[in-house]
Write a protein that holds these residues in place. Structure first.
Motif, PDB file in Angstrom:
ATOM      1  N   UNK A 257      65.857  72.284  41.161  1.00  0.00           N
ATOM      2  CA  UNK A 257      65.965  71.726  42.511  1.00  0.00           C
ATOM      3  C   UNK A 257      64.964  70.595  42.696  1.00  0.00           C
ATOM      4  N   UNK A 258      63.725  70.826  42.226  1.00  0.00           N
ATOM      5  CA  UNK A 258      62.691  69.806  42.360  1.00  0.00           C
ATOM      6  C   UNK A 258      63.040  68.574  41.540  1.00  0.00           C
ATOM      7  N   UNK A 259      63.616  68.835  40.330  1.00  0.00           N
ATOM      8  CA  UNK A 259      64.007  67.715  39.475  1.00  0.00           C
ATOM      9  C   UNK A 259      65.090  66.878  40.169  1.00  0.00           C
ATOM     10  N   UNK A 260      66.033  67.537  40.817  1.00  0.00           N
ATOM     11  CA  UNK A 260      67.098  66.817  41.519  1.00  0.00           C
ATOM     12  C   UNK A 260      66.529  65.967  42.644  1.00  0.00           C
ATOM     13  N   UNK A 261      65.547  66.520  43.355  1.00  0.00           N
ATOM     14  CA  UNK A 261      64.920  65.769  44.447  1.00  0.00           C
ATOM     15  C   UNK A 261      64.198  64.542  43.893  1.00  0.00           C
ATOM     16  N   UNK A 262      63.473  64.742  42.802  1.00  0.00           N
ATOM     17  CA  UNK A 262      62.743  63.624  42.188  1.00  0.00           C
ATOM     18  C   UNK A 262      63.706  62.555  41.672  1.00  0.00           C
ATOM     19  N   UNK A 263      64.833  63.000  41.075  1.00  0.00           N
ATOM     20  CA  UNK A 263      65.812  62.040  40.556  1.00  0.00           C
ATOM     21  C   UNK A 263      66.423  61.224  41.685  1.00  0.00           C
ATOM     22  N   UNK A 264      66.748  61.895  42.772  1.00  0.00           N
ATOM     23  CA  UNK A 264      67.352  61.194  43.908  1.00  0.00           C
ATOM     24  C   UNK A 264      66.378  60.158  44.476  1.00  0.00           C
ATOM     25  N   UNK A 265      65.106  60.537  44.545  1.00  0.00           N
ATOM     26  CA  UNK A 265      64.104  59.597  45.054  1.00  0.00           C
ATOM     27  C   UNK A 265      63.963  58.388  44.130  1.00  0.00           C
ATOM     28  N   UNK A 266      63.977  58.655  42.796  1.00  0.00           N
ATOM     29  CA  UNK A 266      63.848  57.561  41.836  1.00  0.00           C
ATOM     30  C   UNK A 266      65.076  56.657  41.870  1.00  0.00           C
ATOM     31  N   UNK A 267      66.252  57.287  41.938  1.00  0.00           N
ATOM     32  CA  UNK A 267      67.486  56.478  42.009  1.00  0.00           C
ATOM     33  C   UNK A 267      67.474  55.589  43.255  1.00  0.00           C
ATOM     34  N   UNK A 268      66.990  56.140  44.364  1.00  0.00           N
ATOM     35  CA  UNK A 268      66.923  55.367  45.610  1.00  0.00           C
ATOM     36  C   UNK A 268      65.956  54.191  45.451  1.00  0.00           C
ATOM     37  N   UNK A 269      64.817  54.427  44.803  1.00  0.00           N
ATOM     38  CA  UNK A 269      63.846  53.366  44.577  1.00  0.00           C
ATOM     39  C   UNK A 269      64.423  52.256  43.701  1.00  0.00           C
ATOM     40  N   UNK A 270      65.150  52.644  42.632  1.00  0.00           N
ATOM     41  CA  UNK A 270      65.737  51.658  41.726  1.00  0.00           C
ATOM     42  C   UNK A 270      66.865  50.887  42.393  1.00  0.00           C
ATOM     43  N   UNK A 271      67.629  51.545  43.231  1.00  0.00           N
ATOM     44  CA  UNK A 271      68.706  50.845  43.947  1.00  0.00           C
ATOM     45  C   UNK A 271      68.132  49.741  44.831  1.00  0.00           C
ATOM     46  N   UNK A 272      67.017  50.078  45.487  1.00  0.00           N
ATOM     47  CA  UNK A 272      66.378  49.075  46.334  1.00  0.00           C
ATOM     48  C   UNK A 272      65.830  47.926  45.489  1.00  0.00           C
ATOM     49  N   UNK A 273      65.308  48.273  44.315  1.00  0.00           N
ATOM     50  CA  UNK A 273      64.708  47.254  43.461  1.00  0.00           C
ATOM     51  C   UNK A 273      65.744  46.294  42.911  1.00  0.00           C
ATOM     52  N   UNK A 274      66.881  46.874  42.467  1.00  0.00           N
ATOM     53  CA  UNK A 274      67.896  46.030  41.802  1.00  0.00           C
ATOM     54  C   UNK A 274      69.056  45.669  42.723  1.00  0.00           C
ATOM     55  N   UNK A 275      69.033  46.182  43.933  1.00  0.00           N
ATOM     56  CA  UNK A 275      70.073  45.872  44.916  1.00  0.00           C
ATOM     57  C   UNK A 275      71.458  46.185  44.368  1.00  0.00           C
ATOM     58  N   UNK A 276      71.591  47.292  43.673  1.00  0.00           N
ATOM     59  CA  UNK A 276      72.885  47.723  43.144  1.00  0.00           C
ATOM     60  C   UNK A 276      72.813  49.229  42.868  1.00  0.00           C
ATOM     61  N   UNK A 277      73.915  49.805  42.510  1.00  0.00           N
ATOM     62  CA  UNK A 277      73.962  51.237  42.260  1.00  0.00           C
ATOM     63  C   UNK A 277      73.273  51.574  40.927  1.00  0.00           C
ATOM     64  N   UNK A 278      72.364  52.576  40.959  1.00  0.00           N
ATOM     65  CA  UNK A 278      71.648  53.019  39.756  1.00  0.00           C
ATOM     66  C   UNK A 278      71.818  54.529  39.618  1.00  0.00           C
ATOM     67  N   UNK A 279      72.105  55.004  38.388  1.00  0.00           N
ATOM     68  CA  UNK A 279      72.328  56.421  38.144  1.00  0.00           C
ATOM     69  C   UNK A 279      71.482  56.893  36.961  1.00  0.00           C
TER      70      UNK A 279
END
Length: 311
Positions: A257-279
């Protein structure tokens, strides 16, 4: 100089070797033999004492008296007399019982008017408490909870350590500790132990369970199926393994569960950085990849420039 032979319980308090007869005298209670404990200097006497002059022991650790056993003792006293004297102390105009309540009760029921007794020179209530508890624990067939309560009172009311208690009663410290642990069991199980519905072995197995609900659940199985100590130990061991497995599974779920939360936060950060969808994609071994989507060659150039700017 003659010696006075003592019973097993009293011998733990005053040794045969330390007691010597110093004189004899007659009083209204019959012949009393006076003696001195040469180790402690305590004076005492041995003789017959009228039953009506003996008051109950206020520190009696025994809470239950088996009726059939008391009847057997009464018949034995009628046939053979009282072989082992009780122990008492002077208390005002009367005496106060230290140990031997079963013998005292049986003697009364048998119609006796007096009973042989060791009269100890005990003056303080604290000393009376300590001697009464130790004497009864050593001599009487107390149930495990009564013994445990006696140990606890010695610690709390006489300010003794577990080590000192073990020395006083002649038992290993681990034995004292095991008895004291019984008092942590639920009241229902303690009552069952008092009534001999379960044994000390059953109780010791149940103590290892941290959950009170589990203790009560297995205790009920013991009563329902008359389980042996070995079967109970096996049940407790299996319960422990299942609990450990459950805790491990719960821990893994929490990590996931914690890993999923961390992944979602990182994906959100990368999306903002690259202005596109990141997975983020990874396997159970921890290997994975970052997937960055682009929708045109110009979009790809922009993403590359962003990555270069990070470097």
């Amino acid at each position: 100089m003659a010696k006075v032979a003592l019973g097993k319980g009293l011998r733990a308090l005053i040794s045969d070797e330390s007691i010597h007869i110093i004189n004899k005298r007659q009083d209204e209670n019959g012949e009393h033999i006076k003696y001195r404990d040469t180790k402690s200097g305590r004076l005492g006497s041995i003789g017959n004492v009228p039953l009506h002059k003996i008051e109950p022991n206020p520190y009696q650790p025994r809470e239950e008296f088996d009726r059939s056993a008391l009847e057997e003792l009464k018949q034995s006293i009628i046939e053979k007399g009282i072989i082992q004297p009780i122990t008492i102390r002077v208390h005002g105009e009367k005496y106060q019982l230290i140990s031997g309540e079963r013998r005292l009760r049986a003697a009364k029921e048998a119609g006796f008017t007096e009973i042989p007794a060791y009269v100890l020179d005990i003056k303080t209530d604290e000393e009376m408490l300590e001697l009464a508890l130790i004497e009864n624990i050593q001599r009487e067939k107390l149930n495990p909870i009564e013994v445990a309560t006696g140990f606890q009172r010695l610690i709390q009311e006489c300010s003794l350590t577990q080590e000192q208690v073990s020395q006083r009663v002649g038992k290993d410290r681990s034995t004292v500790t095991n008895f004291l642990r019984l008092l942590k069991l639920p009241e229902e199980i303690q009552t069952s132990l008092r009534k001999n519905e379960i044994s000390m072995g059953h109780a010791r197995a149940l103590i290892t369970l941290e959950s009170l609900e589990a203790q009560l659940e297995i205790w009920q199985l013991i009563l329902k199926h008359n389980l042996s100590v070995r079967k109970v130990e096996a049940l407790v061991s299996r319960f422990g393994k299942e609990k450990a497995a459950d805790e491990t599974e719960t821990a893994e779920e929490e990590r996931a569960r914690q890993r999923n939360v961390d992944e979602l936060n990182l994906e959100s950060l990368l999306r903002e950085k690259f202005a596109t969808k990141v997975k983020l994609q990874h396997n159970k071994k921890g290997h994975g990849q970052i997937v960055i989507e682009y929708y045109s060659l110009d979009d790809l150039d922009r993403i590359v420039e962003t990555i270069n700017s990070i470097g």
